[in-house]
Design a protein around this motif. Sequence first.
Motif, PDB file in Angstrom:
ATOM      1  N   PHE A  12       0.841  -1.189   0.000  1.00 55.86           N
ATOM      2  CA  PHE A  12       0.000   0.000   0.000  1.00 55.86           C
ATOM      3  C   PHE A  12       0.881   1.245   0.000  1.00 55.86           C
ATOM      4  O   PHE A  12       1.917   1.287   0.660  1.00 55.86           O
ATOM      5  CB  PHE A  12      -0.900   0.030   1.240  1.00 55.86           C
ATOM      6  CG  PHE A  12      -1.935  -1.055   1.236  1.00 55.86           C
ATOM      7  CD1 PHE A  12      -2.997  -1.009   0.355  1.00 55.86           C
ATOM      8  CD2 PHE A  12      -1.852  -2.111   2.127  1.00 55.86           C
ATOM      9  CE1 PHE A  12      -3.966  -1.996   0.349  1.00 55.86           C
ATOM     10  CE2 PHE A  12      -2.808  -3.107   2.131  1.00 55.86           C
ATOM     11  CZ  PHE A  12      -3.863  -3.050   1.234  1.00 55.86           C
ATOM     12  N   THR A  13       0.434   2.256  -0.712  1.00 52.54           N
ATOM     13  CA  THR A  13       1.177   3.510  -0.697  1.00 52.54           C
ATOM     14  C   THR A  13       0.780   4.313   0.533  1.00 52.54           C
ATOM     15  O   THR A  13      -0.215   4.016   1.200  1.00 52.54           O
ATOM     16  CB  THR A  13       0.875   4.340  -1.959  1.00 52.54           C
ATOM     17  OG1 THR A  13      -0.499   4.707  -1.942  1.00 52.54           O
ATOM     18  CG2 THR A  13       1.192   3.565  -3.222  1.00 52.54           C
ATOM     19  N   LEU A  14       1.537   5.318   0.822  1.00 51.84           N
ATOM     20  CA  LEU A  14       1.255   6.179   1.964  1.00 51.84           C
ATOM     21  C   LEU A  14      -0.101   6.868   1.805  1.00 51.84           C
ATOM     22  O   LEU A  14      -0.859   6.976   2.765  1.00 51.84           O
ATOM     23  CB  LEU A  14       2.372   7.215   2.115  1.00 51.84           C
ATOM     24  CG  LEU A  14       2.219   8.185   3.286  1.00 51.84           C
ATOM     25  CD1 LEU A  14       2.211   7.421   4.603  1.00 51.84           C
ATOM     26  CD2 LEU A  14       3.333   9.207   3.270  1.00 51.84           C
ATOM     27  N   ILE A  15      -0.420   7.273   0.603  1.00 54.04           N
ATOM     28  CA  ILE A  15      -1.713   7.935   0.348  1.00 54.04           C
ATOM     29  C   ILE A  15      -2.868   6.983   0.624  1.00 54.04           C
ATOM     30  O   ILE A  15      -3.865   7.369   1.242  1.00 54.04           O
ATOM     31  CB  ILE A  15      -1.772   8.455  -1.114  1.00 54.04           C
ATOM     32  CG1 ILE A  15      -0.680   9.489  -1.367  1.00 54.04           C
ATOM     33  CG2 ILE A  15      -3.144   8.999  -1.445  1.00 54.04           C
ATOM     34  CD1 ILE A  15      -0.824  10.746  -0.533  1.00 54.04           C
ATOM     35  N   GLU A  16      -2.757   5.744   0.190  1.00 52.21           N
ATOM     36  CA  GLU A  16      -3.818   4.755   0.433  1.00 52.21           C
ATOM     37  C   GLU A  16      -3.999   4.518   1.933  1.00 52.21           C
ATOM     38  O   GLU A  16      -5.127   4.430   2.435  1.00 52.21           O
ATOM     39  CB  GLU A  16      -3.491   3.450  -0.287  1.00 52.21           C
ATOM     40  CG  GLU A  16      -3.591   3.554  -1.793  1.00 52.21           C
ATOM     41  CD  GLU A  16      -3.031   2.339  -2.502  1.00 52.21           C
ATOM     42  OE1 GLU A  16      -3.480   2.093  -3.634  1.00 52.21           O
ATOM     43  OE2 GLU A  16      -2.158   1.647  -1.938  1.00 52.21           O
ATOM     44  N   MET A  17      -2.920   4.422   2.664  1.00 50.87           N
ATOM     45  CA  MET A  17      -2.996   4.229   4.120  1.00 50.87           C
ATOM     46  C   MET A  17      -3.629   5.439   4.796  1.00 50.87           C
ATOM     47  O   MET A  17      -4.423   5.300   5.722  1.00 50.87           O
ATOM     48  CB  MET A  17      -1.605   3.961   4.704  1.00 50.87           C
ATOM     49  CG  MET A  17      -1.004   2.647   4.272  1.00 50.87           C
ATOM     50  SD  MET A  17      -1.977   1.225   4.762  1.00 50.87           S
ATOM     51  CE  MET A  17      -1.701   1.235   6.497  1.00 50.87           C
ATOM     52  N   MET A  18      -3.298   6.641   4.327  1.00 50.98           N
ATOM     53  CA  MET A  18      -3.884   7.854   4.898  1.00 50.98           C
ATOM     54  C   MET A  18      -5.393   7.912   4.641  1.00 50.98           C
ATOM     55  O   MET A  18      -6.156   8.332   5.505  1.00 50.98           O
ATOM     56  CB  MET A  18      -3.189   9.099   4.328  1.00 50.98           C
ATOM     57  CG  MET A  18      -1.722   9.210   4.701  1.00 50.98           C
ATOM     58  SD  MET A  18      -1.464   9.388   6.451  1.00 50.98           S
ATOM     59  CE  MET A  18      -1.843  11.111   6.632  1.00 50.98           C
ATOM     60  N   ILE A  19      -5.822   7.467   3.466  1.00 48.80           N
ATOM     61  CA  ILE A  19      -7.257   7.449   3.152  1.00 48.80           C
ATOM     62  C   ILE A  19      -7.986   6.464   4.060  1.00 48.80           C
ATOM     63  O   ILE A  19      -9.063   6.766   4.581  1.00 48.80           O
ATOM     64  CB  ILE A  19      -7.480   7.118   1.660  1.00 48.80           C
ATOM     65  CG1 ILE A  19      -7.000   8.296   0.801  1.00 48.80           C
ATOM     66  CG2 ILE A  19      -8.944   6.815   1.374  1.00 48.80           C
ATOM     67  CD1 ILE A  19      -6.974   8.008  -0.679  1.00 48.80           C
ATOM     68  N   VAL A  20      -7.402   5.302   4.285  1.00 45.86           N
ATOM     69  CA  VAL A  20      -8.012   4.323   5.194  1.00 45.86           C
ATOM     70  C   VAL A  20      -8.114   4.893   6.600  1.00 45.86           C
ATOM     71  O   VAL A  20      -9.152   4.770   7.265  1.00 45.86           O
ATOM     72  CB  VAL A  20      -7.205   3.003   5.175  1.00 45.86           C
ATOM     73  CG1 VAL A  20      -7.648   2.084   6.290  1.00 45.86           C
ATOM     74  CG2 VAL A  20      -7.347   2.321   3.829  1.00 45.86           C
ATOM     75  N   VAL A  23     -10.966   7.415   6.754  1.00 46.01           N
ATOM     76  CA  VAL A  23     -12.288   6.779   6.791  1.00 46.01           C
ATOM     77  C   VAL A  23     -12.565   6.233   8.189  1.00 46.01           C
ATOM     78  O   VAL A  23     -13.658   6.424   8.745  1.00 46.01           O
ATOM     79  CB  VAL A  23     -12.382   5.669   5.724  1.00 46.01           C
ATOM     80  CG1 VAL A  23     -13.620   4.822   5.918  1.00 46.01           C
ATOM     81  CG2 VAL A  23     -12.361   6.275   4.339  1.00 46.01           C
ATOM     82  N   ILE A  24     -11.594   5.582   8.801  1.00 40.94           N
ATOM     83  CA  ILE A  24     -11.774   5.047  10.156  1.00 40.94           C
ATOM     84  C   ILE A  24     -12.017   6.183  11.150  1.00 40.94           C
ATOM     85  O   ILE A  24     -12.874   6.083  12.024  1.00 40.94           O
ATOM     86  CB  ILE A  24     -10.551   4.194  10.560  1.00 40.94           C
ATOM     87  CG1 ILE A  24     -10.524   2.912   9.732  1.00 40.94           C
ATOM     88  CG2 ILE A  24     -10.585   3.863  12.051  1.00 40.94           C
ATOM     89  CD1 ILE A  24      -9.265   2.096   9.900  1.00 40.94           C
ATOM     90  N   SER A  25     -11.287   7.265  11.010  1.00 43.96           N
ATOM     91  CA  SER A  25     -11.468   8.417  11.911  1.00 43.96           C
ATOM     92  C   SER A  25     -12.866   9.007  11.781  1.00 43.96           C
ATOM     93  O   SER A  25     -13.499   9.338  12.781  1.00 43.96           O
ATOM     94  CB  SER A  25     -10.424   9.487  11.618  1.00 43.96           C
ATOM     95  OG  SER A  25      -9.140   9.004  11.825  1.00 43.96           O
ATOM     96  N   LEU A  28     -15.330   6.779  13.552  1.00 42.65           N
ATOM     97  CA  LEU A  28     -15.238   6.932  14.998  1.00 42.65           C
ATOM     98  C   LEU A  28     -15.860   8.239  15.465  1.00 42.65           C
ATOM     99  O   LEU A  28     -16.539   8.285  16.495  1.00 42.65           O
ATOM    100  CB  LEU A  28     -13.781   6.858  15.447  1.00 42.65           C
ATOM    101  CG  LEU A  28     -13.149   5.470  15.425  1.00 42.65           C
ATOM    102  CD1 LEU A  28     -11.669   5.558  15.749  1.00 42.65           C
ATOM    103  CD2 LEU A  28     -13.859   4.547  16.371  1.00 42.65           C
ATOM    104  N   ILE A  29     -15.643   9.295  14.716  1.00 43.84           N
ATOM    105  CA  ILE A  29     -16.211  10.601  15.084  1.00 43.84           C
ATOM    106  C   ILE A  29     -17.735  10.550  15.052  1.00 43.84           C
ATOM    107  O   ILE A  29     -18.411  11.196  15.851  1.00 43.84           O
ATOM    108  CB  ILE A  29     -15.657  11.706  14.154  1.00 43.84           C
ATOM    109  CG1 ILE A  29     -14.199  11.972  14.494  1.00 43.84           C
ATOM    110  CG2 ILE A  29     -16.470  12.976  14.252  1.00 43.84           C
ATOM    111  CD1 ILE A  29     -13.475  12.867  13.500  1.00 43.84           C
ATOM    112  N   ILE A  30     -18.297   9.754  14.156  1.00 44.74           N
ATOM    113  CA  ILE A  30     -19.752   9.627  14.060  1.00 44.74           C
ATOM    114  C   ILE A  30     -20.311   8.736  15.163  1.00 44.74           C
ATOM    115  O   ILE A  30     -21.336   9.040  15.764  1.00 44.74           O
ATOM    116  CB  ILE A  30     -20.152   9.080  12.671  1.00 44.74           C
ATOM    117  CG1 ILE A  30     -19.855  10.127  11.597  1.00 44.74           C
ATOM    118  CG2 ILE A  30     -21.627   8.677  12.628  1.00 44.74           C
ATOM    119  CD1 ILE A  30     -20.001   9.615  10.182  1.00 44.74           C
TER     120      ILE A  30
END
Length: 107
Positions: A12-20, A23-25, A28-30
């Motif tokens: 996985f690239t850094l951008i893909e990991m940041m997108i994941v 989404v998780i954040s 959690l915020i919701i």
Amino acid sequence: MKWRMLNNNRGFTLIEMMIVLLVISVLLIITIPNVTKHNSKINSKGCDAFVKMVQAQVQAYEIDKKVLPSDIQDLVAAEYLNEETTTCPNGDAITISADGKVESEES
């Protein structure tokens, strides 16, 4: 052919990991505010159930002793309740009226 397949295996690239992580954040915020909002409802329902259980113990005490308990400590002394379980799960105090009705008092 095998050499090309080995070169095409990538992580996985850094951008893909940041997108994941984004989404998780967001999830959690919701969800966290909704869980904490319902916590008070859960505690009040637990208190209602506890009051009904203590009311049943008051009735059992009255049947056995032929007199109503004057307070929660009478039920504890007669071992109808444990010393640790004399308040609602949310911390509200429990009282017994003169006619034997059990009610919770907000602390």
